[in-house]
Design an enzyme around this catalytic site. Structure first.
Site, PDB file in Angstrom:
ATOM      1  N   THR A  22       0.913  -0.511   0.121  1.00 26.73           N
ATOM      2  CA  THR A  22       0.228   0.161   0.337  1.00 26.73           C
ATOM      3  C   THR A  22       0.916   0.840  -0.094  1.00 26.73           C
ATOM      4  OG1 THR A  22      -0.965  -1.403   1.086  1.00 26.73           O
ATOM      5  CG2 THR A  22      -1.964   0.099   0.966  1.00 26.73           C
ATOM      6  N   SER A  66      -5.359 -11.195  -0.645  1.00 24.84           N
ATOM      7  CA  SER A  66      -5.444  -9.927  -0.816  1.00 24.84           C
ATOM      8  C   SER A  66      -5.207  -9.697  -2.363  1.00 24.84           C
ATOM      9  CB  SER A  66      -3.484  -9.534  -1.626  1.00 24.84           C
ATOM     10  OG  SER A  66      -2.906  -8.248  -1.311  1.00 24.84           O
ATOM     11  N   GLY A  86      -4.605   0.739  -2.644  1.00 21.95           N
ATOM     12  CA  GLY A  86      -5.775   0.781  -2.159  1.00 21.95           C
ATOM     13  C   GLY A  86      -6.857  -0.613  -2.325  1.00 21.95           C
TER      14      GLY A  86
END
Ligand code: DON
Length: 577
Positions: free
Chosen positions: A386, A457, A478
């Protein structure tokens, strides 16, 4: 925390989800390797902030390759981007080196003392599992993979010494750096969101003194990085840092369960990246335990199937464009919730999900005029299966790396005495089947908590190859918005011939299940009111997603790298001669 702060002719395919499974896989693997990579005019990087971009430039200029620069960048972000850069989290690295594709999975795993019902002990007054329990506090922490991941990538590919790659991060932690207002705001927002929660955190002890425009030093973190520099990854997993991390599980009354044995047995996994042929190019992207690569390939594939029918003459970001994309996205999320999980624990039908016939069939289900009711969007029946940075070196090698603490500042637990933040990646499991997580997505048995298992994920670090040469390196943070954002940027560039900088800047939207009639916009670019009205007439409501994605990409044009950072974030881009 994150929620609060926050073919043309297509042939696919990789049936395999790990190297060990290669021989058993039915599909073929695209061969992106016929041509050696071409020397570029320079190296380049698009990274999360200016400090890490400068470090990437310095390492590339010193003769380091893309992996050297990636390792130094990742350690730097752990200092200067403490809300997401990390040594207490995990991630994925897609690599193209000497004409060969690689994928390193250094995702966190569930501690041995967990089970599918682990989170049921953390209940609210009504007896239901407390959704905050997998987001905040030590019980939300997965066994970190970042240090072993960076070490493993480096052992295989680095040209420069490990110590040289850690030196810039150590100096920034020890001597300090000037934090951005953005970082301070992310800290304040996290602390505000944490007020009153029942799971102990100690972020303020380490980050309460962080002020914009004032030098901020992190002496404990500097000492930790120093130990990792001299002792390698083993120091983190078996040495003093491991002892401190295990102590942090119960500091201040915490209920975390990571043990010395969990740390000592942590292993990253080299996997075969998904390799998907799209518009005559090869998209190298993340395989399970990410859902991102499968989802991105499905979206690009469905759009290509509909290019000459439903999408003909449909302008980017028009109401019809958003509707057609939302129809594709809800089908992707239905498959994600049912089929995707850690391939070392569940059988993931990757080849079936990426089979051109299957994708064509899913594309044909898209209703061009009306919203498909959520209940009617069931998983398909495939044949069975991220902080991001993008770097190229002057030899034409590339690294696409996304790593994460999950929410801003992860679980909010800082390892006392070691100065680094621990992730809250346990929230990426379906801690209760069918109950949305912080990102609003649901899952079932395939993504239930199990000891040693990796939570599903959406991270999708990707590399696009044209004739065996790198054409684009791209990714973004995101959560579940990662692959829907990359779909939009890639389509803008390659379907609509938009310059990369314009497409990265462009307004983006997101649609997922189970919120089947909601289209999300980002705070950076709210929908114009005319679009909101048009969407309403089509039966959609709109909502603010509460956070921005942050694309970092490098495009290669005629041998010249063009790095682009997203104006949404504090990313920076450099070219290194
Ligand atoms: O692995 C995932 O998909 C999430 N844990 C990533 C979280 C993330 O991207 C946060 N960024 N805004």
């Amino acid at each position: 925390m994150l929620g609060l702060n926050i073919a043309l002719k297509r042939s696919v395919l990789v049936a395999c989800v790990s190297l060990s499974a290669l021989s058993a896989c039915g599909g073929h693997i695209d061969s992106p390797t016929q041509d050696a990579p071409t020397q570029l005019s320079a190296g380049a990087a698009a990274t999360g902030d200016n400090f890490s971009a400068q470090v990437a430039q310095q390492i590339l200029a010193a003769g380091g390759n893309a992996v050297d620069a990636a390792v130094a960048t990742a350690f730097t972000l752990a200092v200067t981007y403490p809300e997401a850069g990390n040594i207490g989290g995990g991630g994925f690295m897609t690599i193209y080196m000497n004409g060969q594709p690689y994928f390193l999975d250094y995702r966190e795993v569930a501690p041995a003392a967990t089970s599918p019902t682990f989170f049921s002990q953390f209940s609210t007054a009504d007896g239901k599992e407390d959704p905050q329990s997998s987001v905040q506090g030590a019980q939300a922490v997965g066994v970190p993979g970042t240090v072993m991941g960076l070490w493993t990538a480096c052992q295989r590919f680095c040209k420069l010494p490990w110590q040289q790659l850690l030196a810039p991060a150590i100096a920034l932690a020890r001597n300090g750096y000037i934090p951005s207002q953005d970082s301070v705001d992310n800290y304040s927002g996290t602390i505000a969101a944490d007020q009153g929660h029942p799971y102990p955190i100690n972020l303020s002890e380490y980050f309460g003194g962080m002020k914009a425009n004032q030098t901020f030093t992190q002496p404990d973190l500097a000492a930790t990085l120093d130990r990792i520099s001299s002792g390698g990854a083993d120091e983190f997993y078996k040495g003093k840092t491991a002892d401190l991390l295990v102590s942090s599980m119960t500091q201040d009354g915490g209920k975390g369960v990571i043990s010395k044995a969990d740390l000592a047995s942590y292993k990253p996994v080299w996997r075969q990246p998904i390799s998907f042929t799209w518009k005559g190019m090869t998209l190298l992207t993340a395989p399970p335990p990410s859902s991102g690569g499968v989802a991105l390939a499905q979206l690009l594939g469905m759009k290509a199937d509909l290019a000459n029918t439903a999408f003909t003459g449909v302008p980017v970001n028009s109401v019809q464009y958003i509707h057609l994309s939302a129809e594709m996205m809800k089908r992707v999320f239905a498959d994600r919730a049912t089929y995707l999980g850690d391939p070392d624990f569940v059988s993931v039908p990757v080849a079936g999900l990426l089979d051109p016939d299957y994708i064509a069939q899913r594309a044909a289900e898209v209703n061009p005029t009306a919203i498909s009711p959520s209940a009617s969007v069931v998983p398909g029946k495939p044949k069975f299966h991220t902080t991001h940075f993008s770097i190229v070196d002057k030899w034409g090698n590339a690294v696409s790396n996304t790593y994460t603490l999950n929410g801003f500042f992860g679980s909010g637990v800082v390892v006392r005495g070691a100065g680094f933040v621990l992730n809250d990646e346990m929230d990426d499991f379906a801690t209760v089947a069918g109950q949305p997580n912080a990102l609003g997505v649901v899952g079932g048995d395939a993504n239930a908590v199990q000891p040693g298992k990796r939570p599903l994920s959406s991270m999708s670090p990707s590399i696009l190859l044209q004739n065996g040469k790198v054409a684009m390196v791209i990714g973004t943070p995101g959560g579940s918005h990662i692959f829907t954002s990359l779909y939009q940027v890639l389509s803008d560039v390659y379907d609509y011939n938009m310059p990369l900088a314009d497409s990265v800047k462009n307004m983006r939207f997101h649609h997922q299940l189970p919120q089947g009639t909601v289209v999300y916009y980002e705070p950076y670019a709210p929908f114009p009111s005319s679009l909101v009205s048009e969407l309403a007439t089509r039966g959609y409501s709109v909502a603010n997603s509460g956070f921005n994605t942050d694309v970092a990409a490098v495009q290669i044009v005629n041998g010249n790298p063009i790095p682009v950072s997203d104006p949404r974030g504090r990313g920076a881009s450099v070219v290194a001669k």
